[in-house]
Design a protein around this motif. Structure first.
Motif: not given
Length: 574
Positions: A40-66
């Protein structure tokens, strides 16, 4: 009990407009919930951490790799994976990735001492541990005593953008906090491990009723045990919280996540609710760093800020608070401990009207069961109304319901109530009850309901100590006290603490001929207990008050300690 008792649900009349009276949880899993958010929100920022941003699309890709990484290391569906991380992107990746691989997550406090870590690893039979490099020395102390076959180690620098990822290790070495962990054998480095994996894991059949999480708690008896929470439990509680916040804007909110994800409250209200609704999660690894919390609220324009009373109180009283703009905050649910009225009033002033309301829950209920209306009628000192799908009863000592205004034990039922305690059938049987066509959790808390269906806790679990939102069970502290060679008898009780709500007070009887001081006892406890569990004061007595059968009267000790403290304050010169 008879089935003729009507569950009248007077609280429904006080639900805000838009909050449904009936609720059926989705028949889905947590990984599916994340996949839906990424779609639904692939390019929306899912995580912000001390200047780093991860979109929902990127988060899902990292979860799949883990998930792929766990499978490549031999982790099987149903195995327990302990996660010992602060609030950082790696926690979210490890949590959802563990579930996607069909394994069971075990939230593990970064505050644990080696002694506490060993107990939880052994009890959960975890063979995989995901942890921050700074915590690795604690694991090394007990590695020979646990059956952990895989340790996945990550560092804060793994989640930082350039050049912070280069500068962080340099600063840590300068501060003396750097821990160099070499990968090899059973130890795997998080970032290279994910880089070697297939982009998608092998398919695993997951069902809503499958076990997702072991969340450790002392429950109502003080014996550490894992509450078994299913995907349905956790998804349902996220959905219940979503329904309660009737004006929540999907795909637009920003959640300030300072409360730890390893605590079930932070995991549900800050992490899972955010994923459910496509909110941006602003990760704060250390909630005690109030200037960082303040700066992150201002920089991110956070709109949702779940927390605990000590956090709001710390913001109210911090000298730097006036420098920051906190007016973006719209709603806050306070949990884990009673919210003082003055704390709520001052926080609303500072934020120019943010709705800070008190809620209630338990580890065994994923955790939320009651919340005051966000915009509707709020009762000061009340935990509010049962959320959609929850039934609540006040029961007397004969397990019979009592009427409005009468005190009894609070029982709750709903789709977020746990399966039971991990490998502790007797404890489960004492805590769960079938009645009136529902399965009830006996909370152990004494409560009262008024005519309108608002609930108020009269007495928290009889001997539970709540310090800074963390539950401290006297028996755990007492067992450590009793390991001191000079101690013959020990009791731990809670005393009022202006900042933490309560602090631990130890009352000891020493062995004949032994002499120790308060500092010796505190040092002994610090070696085996997390800092918040260590006694803040120690009292020595010739004997402890007991019942006729020899049970130590903790309540009497607490009352006498409070009276002695007040007397000493009154005796001080003006």
């Amino acid at each position: 009990m008879t089935s003729s008792v009507s569950l009248a649900r007077p609280w429904l009349a006080h639900y805000e407009a838009g909050v449904p009276h009936e609720f059926t949880p989705s028949d889905t899993t947590l990984p599916a919930m994340l996949e839906r958010a990424a779609a639904r929100w692939p390019e929306r920022t899912a995580l912000e951490f001390l200047g780093a941003r991860t979109t929902y699309r990127e988060l899902l890709a990292q979860v799949q790799r883990f998930a792929s990484a766990l499978q490549s290391l031999g982790v099987q569906p149903g195995e327990r994976v302990s996660i010992m991380l602060p609030n950082c992107p790696q926690f979210v990746v490890a949590f959802y990735g563990t579930l996607m691989a069909g394994a069971v997550a075990v939230n593990t406090s970064p505050l644990y001492t080696p002694h506490e870590l060993q107990h939880q690893l052994q009890d959960s039979t975890s063979q995989t541990l995901v942890m921050l490099d700074a915590f690795f020395p604690r694991y090394q102390e007990i590695a020979a005593d646990v059956d952990v076959r895989r340790v996945i180690v990550t560092g804060i620098q793994d989640a930082l953008p350039f050049p912070k990822n280069i500068l962080y290790p340099i600063k840590a070495r300068k501060d003396g906090t750097w821990v160099n962990v070499r990968a090899g054998g059973t130890v795997h480095a998080f970032k290279p491990l994910l880089g070697r994996q297939a982009p998608r894991p092998a398919p695993v059949t997951l069902r809503a009723q499958d076990l997702a999480l072991l969340q450790y708690t002392g429950g109502t008896t003080g014996v550490p045990k894992g509450a078994m929470l299913t995907h349905r439990n956790l998804v349902a509680n996220s959905e219940q919280a979503r329904l309660w916040m009737s004006d929540l804007r999907e795909g637009q909110e920003v959640t300030l996540a300072a409360i730890p994800f390893f605590h079930v409250y932070g995991m549900t209200v800050a992490m899972n609710l955010s994923v459910l609704t496509g909110a941006t999660i602003v990760l704060v690894p250390n909630a005690r760093d109030i200037p960082m919390v303040l700066s992150q609220i201002q920089a991110s324009k956070a709109t949702l800020f779940p927390g605990v009373p000590t956090l709001y109180n710390a913001i109210n009283n911090h000298p730097e608070t006036p420098r920051f703009d906190l007016t973006s905050i719209r709603a806050c649910i306070s949990g884990s401990a009673p919210l003082m009225l003055e704390t709520a009033r001052r926080f609303r002033e500072i934020t120019n009207g943010a709705n800070l309301v008190e809620g209630y829950g338990l580890t065994e209920t994923s955790p939320v069961t009651h919340v005051n209306p966000i915009f509707g009628e709020q009762h000061e000192g009340s935990i509010g109304l049962p959320v959609p799908g929850v039934d609540a009863l006040i029961m007397n000592a004969q397990d019979e319901p009592v009427g409005p205004g009468e005190v009894g034990e609070l029982w709750v039922a709903g789709p977020q109530v746990m399966l039971g305690y991990w490998q502790k059938d007797e404890e489960t049987a004492r805590t769960m009850r079938e009645a009136y066509g529902r399965r009830w959790l006996l909370t152990g808390d004494m409560a009262v309901m008024d005519e309108g269906g608002y609930f108020r806790i009269v007495d928290r679990k009889k001997e539970l100590i709540i310090a800074g939102g963390f539950n401290i069970y006297p028996r755990e502290v007492e067992e450590v006290l009793m390991t001191h060679p000079a101690v013959m008898e020990a009791a731990a009780v809670g005393l009022p603490d202006e900042y933490r709500g309560e602090s631990v007070h130890a009352v000891l009887v020493l062995r004949p001929g032994q002499q120790v001081n308060e500092g010796d006892i505190m040092a002994h406890c610090r070696a085996q207990l997390s800092a918040y569990k260590v006694p803040r004061s120690v009292e020595f007595r010739a004997e402890l008050p007991k019942t006729a059968v020899g049970k130590i009267l903790r309540r009497q000790l607490a009352q006498e300690a409070r009276e002695a403290r007040e007397a000493s304050r009154g005796a001080r010169p003006a």
